[in-house]
Design a protein around this motif. Structure first.
Motif, PDB file in Angstrom:
ATOM      1  N   TYR A  33       2.825   1.415  -0.490  1.00 39.61           N
ATOM      2  CA  TYR A  33       2.629   2.651   0.262  1.00 39.61           C
ATOM      3  C   TYR A  33       3.275   2.521   1.639  1.00 39.61           C
ATOM      4  N   HIS A  48       4.237   6.785  -1.896  1.00 38.50           N
ATOM      5  CA  HIS A  48       3.663   5.760  -2.762  1.00 38.50           C
ATOM      6  C   HIS A  48       4.644   5.434  -3.891  1.00 38.50           C
ATOM      7  N   VAL A  50       5.144   3.150  -7.413  1.00 39.17           N
ATOM      8  CA  VAL A  50       4.622   2.280  -8.456  1.00 39.17           C
ATOM      9  C   VAL A  50       5.834   1.568  -9.034  1.00 39.17           C
ATOM     10  N   GLN A  55       5.939   7.614  -6.855  1.00 40.87           N
ATOM     11  CA  GLN A  55       4.822   8.279  -7.509  1.00 40.87           C
ATOM     12  C   GLN A  55       4.399   9.538  -6.760  1.00 40.87           C
TER      13      GLN A  55
END
Lengths: 116, 114
Positions: A33, A48, A50, A55
């Motif tokens: 993040y 964010h 992933v 994401q």
């Protein structure tokens, strides 16, 4: 185990220049993040990852900000061109379910960006 | 979206006294509430968190309480020590697969006077 690291710790640039911030998450953490704290205000979510996929980038202020996480390891956040209002402390955090609930986020020391 | 209000913005106590910081949140779907401590020159460090299935959690001198009906949660520090001096942030989130972003309060500067 090393924590989240960020580089540089401080950056002073002039308006219109480009700056790239780097974040190395805790080894093995898939979630990464970026947050920002502008002077005197709350820490605000930027985006964010992933692994290497974005994401959620709902917090990115505008298209002068570009975040990447090639290979799903470290991430960079580029500001181009920088404006005065971009000044603040940029934090990176990471999390991974195997080392606790996936929502438990561990923060780096931050990069203090000053745009003159 | 979620909004988190935190009070007070500054708090000064004498060593040994208790300190209480309060936060309210707006989204009833939020169910994870961490507290972070940020010391000078360092990043925020998680000190305690609470999930919506419990009303209170303790860890030595630190405790957090949660009132889901009123949508507020509080941090309690007992027997404060000078090393407790720092900025404390509350946060809220609605963790779900793929999205764990935190919404923070503005922070409380706690000063513990020896």
């Amino acid at each position: 185990e090393a924590g989240v690291t960020q580089f540089p710790s401080h950056s002073v640039i002039e308006k219109g220049q480009t700056v790239t911030l780097r974040c190395d998450p805790i080894s093995g953490h898939d979630n990464l993040y970026w947050y920002r704290r502008v002077m005197g205000k709350e820490i605000k979510f930027l985006l964010h990852f992933v692994k290497e996929s974005k994401q959620d980038e709902s917090g990115m202020p505008n298209n002068r900000f570009l975040a990447e996480r090639t290979g799903g390891t470290y991430s960079t956040l580029k500001v181009q061109p920088a404006e005065l209002e971009d000044s603040g402390v940029y934090f990176c955090a990471s999390s991974q379910e195997r080392q606790g609930p996936a929502d438990t986020q561990y923060f780096g020391p931050g990069t203090r960006l000053t745009v003159l | 979206g979620e909004n988190v209000e935190q009070h007070p913005s500054t708090l000064s106590v004498q060593e040994g006294d208790s300190a209480v910081i309060k936060c309210t949140y707006s989204d009833s779907a939020s169910n994870y509430f961490p507290w972070y401590k940020q010391e000078l020159g360092k990043g925020p460090q998680l000190i305690i968190d609470i999930r919506s299935n419990v009303g209170e959690k303790k860890d030595q001198r630190i405790a957090v309480t949660l009132n889901k009906t009123a949508k507020h949660f509080s941090l309690h520090i007992t027997e404060t020590q000078p090393e407790d001096s720092a900025v404390y942030f509350c946060a809220a989130s609605q963790p779900r697969v793929g999205n764990y972003k935190l919404t923070f309060g503005k922070g409380t500067l706690l000063t513990v006077n020896p």
